[in-house]
Write an enzyme that holds these catalytic residues in place. Sequence first.
Site, PDB file in Angstrom:
ATOM      1  N   HIS A  59      45.286  34.708  34.691  1.00  0.00           N
ATOM      2  CA  HIS A  59      46.335  35.656  35.079  1.00  0.00           C
ATOM      3  C   HIS A  59      47.555  34.849  35.501  1.00  0.00           C
ATOM      4  O   HIS A  59      47.515  34.135  36.497  1.00  0.00           O
ATOM      5  CB  HIS A  59      45.854  36.547  36.226  1.00  0.00           C
ATOM      6  CG  HIS A  59      44.678  37.403  35.854  1.00  0.00           C
ATOM      7  ND1 HIS A  59      44.809  38.643  35.262  1.00  0.00           N
ATOM      8  CD2 HIS A  59      43.343  37.181  35.946  1.00  0.00           C
ATOM      9  CE1 HIS A  59      43.610  39.157  35.026  1.00  0.00           C
ATOM     10  NE2 HIS A  59      42.697  38.277  35.430  1.00  0.00           N
ATOM     11  N   LEU A  60      48.622  34.949  34.716  1.00  0.00           N
ATOM     12  CA  LEU A  60      49.826  34.172  35.016  1.00  0.00           C
ATOM     13  C   LEU A  60      50.888  35.015  35.719  1.00  0.00           C
ATOM     14  O   LEU A  60      51.930  34.485  36.117  1.00  0.00           O
ATOM     15  CB  LEU A  60      50.383  33.522  33.753  1.00  0.00           C
ATOM     16  CG  LEU A  60      49.448  32.501  33.089  1.00  0.00           C
ATOM     17  CD1 LEU A  60      50.109  31.851  31.867  1.00  0.00           C
ATOM     18  CD2 LEU A  60      49.000  31.424  34.061  1.00  0.00           C
ATOM     19  N   ARG A  61      50.639  36.304  35.826  1.00  0.00           N
ATOM     20  CA  ARG A  61      51.412  37.218  36.701  1.00  0.00           C
ATOM     21  C   ARG A  61      52.870  37.459  36.324  1.00  0.00           C
ATOM     22  O   ARG A  61      53.564  38.184  37.024  1.00  0.00           O
ATOM     23  CB  ARG A  61      51.377  36.735  38.157  1.00  0.00           C
ATOM     24  CG  ARG A  61      49.977  36.627  38.737  1.00  0.00           C
ATOM     25  CD  ARG A  61      49.328  37.975  38.904  1.00  0.00           C
ATOM     26  NE  ARG A  61      48.101  37.879  39.688  1.00  0.00           N
ATOM     27  CZ  ARG A  61      46.951  38.438  39.360  1.00  0.00           C
ATOM     28  NH1 ARG A  61      46.844  39.155  38.245  1.00  0.00           N
ATOM     29  NH2 ARG A  61      45.893  38.306  40.119  1.00  0.00           N
ATOM     30  N   ASP A 149      41.545  43.751  31.021  1.00  0.00           N
ATOM     31  CA  ASP A 149      40.925  43.083  32.172  1.00  0.00           C
ATOM     32  C   ASP A 149      41.564  43.478  33.503  1.00  0.00           C
ATOM     33  O   ASP A 149      42.791  43.577  33.618  1.00  0.00           O
ATOM     34  CB  ASP A 149      40.976  41.568  32.022  1.00  0.00           C
ATOM     35  CG  ASP A 149      40.298  40.909  33.201  1.00  0.00           C
ATOM     36  OD1 ASP A 149      39.068  41.032  33.291  1.00  0.00           O
ATOM     37  OD2 ASP A 149      40.991  40.334  34.051  1.00  0.00           O
ATOM     38  N   HIS A 234      33.844  37.445  32.400  1.00  0.00           N
ATOM     39  CA  HIS A 234      33.219  37.094  33.682  1.00  0.00           C
ATOM     40  C   HIS A 234      31.835  37.700  33.940  1.00  0.00           C
ATOM     41  O   HIS A 234      31.677  38.558  34.818  1.00  0.00           O
ATOM     42  CB  HIS A 234      34.159  37.397  34.848  1.00  0.00           C
ATOM     43  CG  HIS A 234      34.962  38.681  34.772  1.00  0.00           C
ATOM     44  ND1 HIS A 234      34.402  39.907  34.507  1.00  0.00           N
ATOM     45  CD2 HIS A 234      36.280  38.908  34.961  1.00  0.00           C
ATOM     46  CE1 HIS A 234      35.344  40.833  34.525  1.00  0.00           C
ATOM     47  NE2 HIS A 234      36.497  40.249  34.798  1.00  0.00           N
ATOM     48  N   ASP A 307      39.314  33.019  35.068  1.00  0.00           N
ATOM     49  CA  ASP A 307      39.777  34.236  35.755  1.00  0.00           C
ATOM     50  C   ASP A 307      40.710  33.860  36.917  1.00  0.00           C
ATOM     51  O   ASP A 307      40.696  34.500  37.978  1.00  0.00           O
ATOM     52  CB  ASP A 307      38.608  35.094  36.248  1.00  0.00           C
ATOM     53  CG  ASP A 307      39.051  36.520  36.581  1.00  0.00           C
ATOM     54  OD1 ASP A 307      40.226  36.850  36.384  1.00  0.00           O
ATOM     55  OD2 ASP A 307      38.200  37.293  37.058  1.00  0.00           O
ATOM     56  N   HIS A 311      47.108  35.521  44.183  1.00  0.00           N
ATOM     57  CA  HIS A 311      47.504  36.689  44.992  1.00  0.00           C
ATOM     58  C   HIS A 311      48.367  36.245  46.152  1.00  0.00           C
ATOM     59  O   HIS A 311      48.159  35.170  46.724  1.00  0.00           O
ATOM     60  CB  HIS A 311      46.273  37.433  45.511  1.00  0.00           C
ATOM     61  CG  HIS A 311      45.593  38.244  44.451  1.00  0.00           C
ATOM     62  ND1 HIS A 311      46.206  39.290  43.800  1.00  0.00           N
ATOM     63  CD2 HIS A 311      44.351  38.150  43.921  1.00  0.00           C
ATOM     64  CE1 HIS A 311      45.369  39.803  42.910  1.00  0.00           C
ATOM     65  NE2 HIS A 311      44.239  39.131  42.956  1.00  0.00           N
TER      66      HIS A 311
HETATM   67  O1  DOR Z   1      39.022  39.412  40.669  1.00  0.00           O
HETATM   68  C1  DOR Z   1      39.701  39.770  39.729  1.00  0.00           C
HETATM   69  N1  DOR Z   1      41.040  39.681  39.766  1.00  0.00           N
HETATM   70  N2  DOR Z   1      39.105  40.297  38.656  1.00  0.00           N
HETATM   71  C2  DOR Z   1      39.802  40.870  37.670  1.00  0.00           C
HETATM   72  O2  DOR Z   1      39.198  41.324  36.737  1.00  0.00           O
HETATM   73  C3  DOR Z   1      41.277  40.961  37.743  1.00  0.00           C
HETATM   74  C4  DOR Z   1      41.817  39.902  38.594  1.00  0.00           C
HETATM   75  C5  DOR Z   1      43.275  40.081  38.962  1.00  0.00           C
HETATM   76  O3  DOR Z   1      44.076  40.425  38.094  1.00  0.00           O
HETATM   77  O4  DOR Z   1      43.618  39.829  40.121  1.00  0.00           O
END
Ligand code: DOR
Length: 437
Positions: A59-61, A149, A234, A307, A311
């Site tokens: 996830h590169l956001r 996802d 996952h 994954d 955050h």
């Molecule tokens: O823990 C997770 N975070 N699982 C996911 O499937 C999505 C991901 C996220 O985008 O933060």
Amino acid sequence: MSVLITGVRLYGEGEPTDMLLDDGEIKQLGGSLVAPEDAEVIDGVGLVALPGFVDLHTHLREPGREDTETIATGSAAAALGGYTAVFAMANTDPVADTVVVTEHVRGLGARAGLVDVHPVGAITLGLRGEQLAELGTLAASGVRIFSDDGHCVADPLLMRRALEYASALDVLVAQHAEEPRLTGGGQPGGAQAHEGPTAARLGLAGWPRAAEEAIVARDCLLARDAGARLHVCHVSTAGTAEILRGAKRAGIHVSAEVTPHHLFLDDSRLVDYDPVNKVNPPLREHSDIAALRAALAAGVIDCVATDHAPHAPQDKDCEFAAARPGMLGLQTALSVVTETMVRTGLLDWRGVARVMSERPAAIAGLPDHGRPLEVGEPANLVLIDPDASWTVRGAELASIAANTPYEGMTLPARVVTTVLRGRITAHHGQITRTVHD
Ligand code: DOR
């Protein structure tokens, strides 16, 4: 510019050799090679060379949450982690359900120039699970993997249609397997932790293994009927590994990934309610970890995918139920795989090359990654120090976010150098190719 690596052991096997990289290729292998005048020379003594890692799930956001990661910072984390190609998940804002967004992601990746960034396309519009995205248009633009996802495509008829299109378009559907009726689908009051004694003791709503296993079993049958390739994101339970084993034996075209954290951490980590350990799917029990490791070693689970989920502090340093799920993974993946799979004797370095490079490249259909370390092959590779150890500090990682569950842990093995098409992208913990502004 050429690069001469001296005295390195390919896959950690046999005698040390020199390796000359030029024109983006491995030009020569052998003892005592002579470097051209302008060559950069890397002392490879004590190091192991592997093909560059490929991450099917990161996830590169960007676009949308550039306060937690950008494609430039995520690319830096990937290069420092030994990756030469990554797939950027579609749960951005806006969602990657149009070519405008996927091409934007691809372009930003090319501009950062540290790792090949491949956009994942959404399966359904807005990840809402109601209506298929324009899979054909996205596929025509070069999207190879589709995934919602973060969300499961829960409707079986919609999933069936997605697999039918994927079969016709020869692309891969990657499912986040979570029956939302069994987990509360991320809603308030929904599941927070693996359903078991720890969650019961902590008073956290439980997430049953069956929520994952029911979807994986269903999707294997749907993929069989559609003649499609299915990829399971996952994998977290022993039961899912058993379902995959049976499906593969039956000739169903299913592949699967496991994350480093599901190979390493169990749900006892939740005892202090620290949301850094909150992840979807949740950390499970020792018995699951043992089964996942065995399945990865046996090829039932094909590969490791991070994954990587950055955050912001306000989304993690809060009440457990309010925290977002996910943890950083790109820069710690090799070390966690070394700890869980190599130190335990389950994989040798050739095996690590298989699960972190060759299989993911083959699953994604990347012709230039995961290739053997031979003359004439693309110079996409990583040099690792198998005897090094390091202490993880979230603040020192290249990601903007710092939510690593390994904070303060000393882990084995280190990425020393990463090379993309003959150019050094990371060296001794530093990014060496200028990131364009
Ligand atoms: O823990 C997770 N975070 N699982 C996911 O499937 C999505 C991901 C996220 O985008 O933060």
